[in-house]
Design a protein around this motif. Structure first.
Motif, PDB file in Angstrom:
ATOM      1  N   ALA A 143       0.843  -1.204   0.000  1.00 23.10           N
ATOM      2  CA  ALA A 143       0.000   0.000   0.000  1.00 23.10           C
ATOM      3  C   ALA A 143       0.877   1.251   0.000  1.00 23.10           C
ATOM      4  O   ALA A 143       0.560   2.243  -0.694  1.00 23.10           O
ATOM      5  N   ARG A 144       1.958   1.261   0.737  1.00 21.60           N
ATOM      6  CA  ARG A 144       2.877   2.404   0.736  1.00 21.60           C
ATOM      7  C   ARG A 144       3.452   2.643  -0.658  1.00 21.60           C
ATOM      8  O   ARG A 144       3.545   3.782  -1.126  1.00 21.60           O
ATOM      9  N   GLN A 145       3.856   1.543  -1.301  1.00 19.25           N
ATOM     10  CA  GLN A 145       4.421   1.688  -2.649  1.00 19.25           C
ATOM     11  C   GLN A 145       3.379   2.255  -3.611  1.00 19.25           C
ATOM     12  O   GLN A 145       3.684   3.126  -4.423  1.00 19.25           O
ATOM     13  N   ARG A 146       2.133   1.756  -3.506  1.00 22.55           N
ATOM     14  CA  ARG A 146       1.074   2.270  -4.380  1.00 22.55           C
ATOM     15  C   ARG A 146       0.789   3.757  -4.100  1.00 22.55           C
ATOM     16  O   ARG A 146       0.559   4.530  -5.032  1.00 22.55           O
ATOM     17  N   MET A 147       0.797   4.134  -2.807  1.00 24.14           N
ATOM     18  CA  MET A 147       0.558   5.544  -2.472  1.00 24.14           C
ATOM     19  C   MET A 147       1.684   6.430  -2.995  1.00 24.14           C
ATOM     20  O   MET A 147       1.449   7.541  -3.486  1.00 24.14           O
ATOM     21  N   THR A 148       2.916   5.906  -2.904  1.00 31.06           N
ATOM     22  CA  THR A 148       4.053   6.677  -3.417  1.00 31.06           C
ATOM     23  C   THR A 148       3.932   6.849  -4.921  1.00 31.06           C
ATOM     24  O   THR A 148       4.155   7.954  -5.463  1.00 31.06           O
ATOM     25  N   GLU A 149       3.574   5.747  -5.604  1.00 30.46           N
ATOM     26  CA  GLU A 149       3.401   5.828  -7.059  1.00 30.46           C
ATOM     27  C   GLU A 149       2.252   6.767  -7.412  1.00 30.46           C
ATOM     28  O   GLU A 149       2.354   7.579  -8.346  1.00 30.46           O
ATOM     29  N   ALA A 150       1.162   6.664  -6.655  1.00 30.57           N
ATOM     30  CA  ALA A 150       0.010   7.534  -6.934  1.00 30.57           C
ATOM     31  C   ALA A 150       0.379   8.993  -6.679  1.00 30.57           C
ATOM     32  O   ALA A 150      -0.016   9.902  -7.431  1.00 30.57           O
ATOM     33  N   GLY A 151       1.125   9.250  -5.614  1.00 32.35           N
ATOM     34  CA  GLY A 151       1.558  10.626  -5.321  1.00 32.35           C
ATOM     35  C   GLY A 151       2.465  11.150  -6.419  1.00 32.35           C
ATOM     36  O   GLY A 151       2.395  12.318  -6.813  1.00 32.35           O
ATOM     37  N   GLY A 152       3.336  10.281  -6.899  1.00 32.50           N
ATOM     38  CA  GLY A 152       4.231  10.687  -7.993  1.00 32.50           C
ATOM     39  C   GLY A 152       3.445  11.009  -9.262  1.00 32.50           C
ATOM     40  O   GLY A 152       3.712  11.996  -9.940  1.00 32.50           O
ATOM     41  N   GLN A 153       2.455  10.181  -9.582  1.00 33.30           N
ATOM     42  CA  GLN A 153       1.640  10.450 -10.770  1.00 33.30           C
ATOM     43  C   GLN A 153       0.817  11.726 -10.587  1.00 33.30           C
ATOM     44  O   GLN A 153       0.666  12.518 -11.521  1.00 33.30           O
ATOM     45  N   LEU A 154       0.298  11.924  -9.394  1.00 30.17           N
ATOM     46  CA  LEU A 154      -0.486  13.124  -9.119  1.00 30.17           C
ATOM     47  C   LEU A 154       0.396  14.369  -9.246  1.00 30.17           C
ATOM     48  O   LEU A 154      -0.029  15.407  -9.787  1.00 30.17           O
ATOM     49  N   GLY A 155       1.629  14.256  -8.764  1.00 25.17           N
ATOM     50  CA  GLY A 155       2.572  15.381  -8.885  1.00 25.17           C
ATOM     51  C   GLY A 155       2.852  15.693 -10.339  1.00 25.17           C
ATOM     52  O   GLY A 155       2.927  16.859 -10.739  1.00 25.17           O
ATOM     53  N   LYS A 156       3.046  14.693 -11.179  1.00 26.47           N
ATOM     54  CA  LYS A 156       3.296  14.885 -12.606  1.00 26.47           C
ATOM     55  C   LYS A 156       2.103  15.579 -13.265  1.00 26.47           C
ATOM     56  O   LYS A 156       2.256  16.520 -14.042  1.00 26.47           O
ATOM     57  N   GLN A 157       0.929  15.037 -12.932  1.00 25.46           N
ATOM     58  CA  GLN A 157      -0.285  15.597 -13.537  1.00 25.46           C
ATOM     59  C   GLN A 157      -0.482  17.045 -13.091  1.00 25.46           C
ATOM     60  O   GLN A 157      -0.874  17.916 -13.888  1.00 25.46           O
ATOM     61  N   THR A 158      -0.190  17.332 -11.841  1.00 22.68           N
ATOM     62  CA  THR A 158      -0.344  18.702 -11.337  1.00 22.68           C
ATOM     63  C   THR A 158       0.662  19.620 -12.030  1.00 22.68           C
ATOM     64  O   THR A 158       0.343  20.751 -12.414  1.00 22.68           O
ATOM     65  N   LYS A 159       1.857  19.131 -12.187  1.00 23.04           N
ATOM     66  CA  LYS A 159       2.895  19.918 -12.851  1.00 23.04           C
ATOM     67  C   LYS A 159       2.517  20.190 -14.293  1.00 23.04           C
ATOM     68  O   LYS A 159       2.669  21.324 -14.786  1.00 23.04           O
ATOM     69  N   GLU A 160       2.019  19.130 -14.961  1.00 19.88           N
ATOM     70  CA  GLU A 160       1.603  19.304 -16.359  1.00 19.88           C
ATOM     71  C   GLU A 160       0.420  20.272 -16.447  1.00 19.88           C
ATOM     72  O   GLU A 160       0.345  21.117 -17.351  1.00 19.88           O
ATOM     73  N   ALA A 161      -0.487  20.166 -15.497  1.00 26.83           N
ATOM     74  CA  ALA A 161      -1.663  21.038 -15.534  1.00 26.83           C
ATOM     75  C   ALA A 161      -1.258  22.492 -15.268  1.00 26.83           C
ATOM     76  O   ALA A 161      -1.761  23.429 -15.914  1.00 26.83           O
ATOM     77  N   THR A 162      -0.332  22.698 -14.323  1.00 28.86           N
ATOM     78  CA  THR A 162       0.093  24.079 -14.053  1.00 28.86           C
ATOM     79  C   THR A 162       0.899  24.631 -15.213  1.00 28.86           C
ATOM     80  O   THR A 162       0.780  25.826 -15.547  1.00 28.86           O
ATOM     81  N   GLN A 163       1.695  23.816 -15.845  1.00 31.09           N
ATOM     82  CA  GLN A 163       2.472  24.280 -16.995  1.00 31.09           C
ATOM     83  C   GLN A 163       1.524  24.584 -18.145  1.00 31.09           C
ATOM     84  O   GLN A 163       1.736  25.553 -18.891  1.00 31.09           O
ATOM     85  N   GLY A 164       0.493  23.769 -18.292  1.00 30.98           N
ATOM     86  CA  GLY A 164      -0.470  24.016 -19.378  1.00 30.98           C
ATOM     87  C   GLY A 164      -1.260  25.299 -19.103  1.00 30.98           C
ATOM     88  O   GLY A 164      -1.589  26.053 -20.012  1.00 30.98           O
ATOM     89  N   THR A 165      -1.589  25.594 -17.884  1.00 32.39           N
ATOM     90  CA  THR A 165      -2.352  26.816 -17.561  1.00 32.39           C
ATOM     91  C   THR A 165      -1.457  28.037 -17.646  1.00 32.39           C
ATOM     92  O   THR A 165      -1.896  29.094 -18.082  1.00 32.39           O
ATOM     93  N   GLN A 166      -0.210  27.930 -17.289  1.00 34.39           N
ATOM     94  CA  GLN A 166       0.704  29.047 -17.364  1.00 34.39           C
ATOM     95  C   GLN A 166       1.010  29.367 -18.816  1.00 34.39           C
ATOM     96  O   GLN A 166       1.222  30.535 -19.185  1.00 34.39           O
ATOM     97  N   GLY A 167       1.033  28.344 -19.620  1.00 37.37           N
ATOM     98  CA  GLY A 167       1.332  28.543 -21.033  1.00 37.37           C
ATOM     99  C   GLY A 167       0.162  29.225 -21.740  1.00 37.37           C
ATOM    100  O   GLY A 167       0.336  29.962 -22.692  1.00 37.37           O
ATOM    101  N   ARG A 168      -1.030  29.142 -21.322  1.00 35.36           N
ATOM    102  CA  ARG A 168      -2.195  29.747 -21.950  1.00 35.36           C
ATOM    103  C   ARG A 168      -2.337  31.211 -21.520  1.00 35.36           C
ATOM    104  O   ARG A 168      -2.932  32.002 -22.235  1.00 35.36           O
ATOM    105  N   THR A 169      -1.840  31.501 -20.422  1.00 37.78           N
ATOM    106  CA  THR A 169      -2.000  32.881 -19.996  1.00 37.78           C
ATOM    107  C   THR A 169      -0.917  33.780 -20.418  1.00 37.78           C
ATOM    108  O   THR A 169       0.030  33.743 -20.967  1.00 37.78           O
TER     109      THR A 169
END
Length: 169
Positions: A143-169
């Motif tokens: 479960a710890r490994q899955r949470m770490t992987e999920a946190g890592g994926q969430l971080g990537k998605q958040t980074k991509e989403a913030t980069q995509g929003t910054q790029g539009r503005t």
């Protein structure tokens, strides 16, 4: 032809023919002959010294054992004759006492059986708990490994989403 009556004084035939399948030995010779099986057992001159010594040594022991068995039988009969009236007189006390002792022994045996059953049940429970604890630690690690992987994926998605929003503005 020989006479048919065994009481007559004339000789009886001792012949054996395969066709008649009957054998009739002479009657007078039976008392004089020894059977073949006893010839080796009985010697011609009497018992040997070792046989006499064996009988002399064993005879007193056998007599003593016979006397002891007679004394034992007599003592048993006398004991039974003395104890029977006592059993009859004390039976109102002995029967309930025997029942009480029997119930007490049964209670102790049952208690022991329940104790052994309880200990074996606890042993099985502890073994199952240890097995589950080892499985739980493995599952917790997964479960710890899955949470770490999920946190890592969430971080990537958040980074991509913030980069995509910054790029539009």
């Amino acid at each position: 032809m020989p006479p048919l009556s065994p009481l007559s004084s004339s000789p009886v035939s001792t012949s054996f023919s395969p066709s008649s399948s009957s054998f009739s030995p002479p009657l007078g010779d039976m008392a004089e002959r020894r059977p073949e099986g006893l010839k080796g057992f009985l010697s011609e001159k009497g018992p040997s010294k070792s046989q006499v010594l064996a009988v002399v040594a064993v005879f007193p022991i056998g007599g003593l054992l016979l006397i002891l068995s007679g004394v034992t039988l007599t003592a048993s009969v006398i004991g039974l004759a003395v104890a029977t009236p006592l059993f009859i007189l004390f039976s109102p006390v002995l029967v309930p006492a025997a029942i009480a002792i029997g119930l007490a022994v049964t209670g102790f045996l049952t208690s022991g059986a329940f104790g052994v059953t309880g200990l074996s049940s606890l042993s099985c429970f502890v073994e199952d708990a240890r097995r589950l604890a080892s499985k739980a630690s493995e599952q917790l690690e997964q479960a710890r490994q899955r949470m770490t992987e999920a946190g890592g994926q969430l971080g990537k998605q958040t980074k991509e989403a913030t980069q995509g929003t910054q790029g539009r503005t």
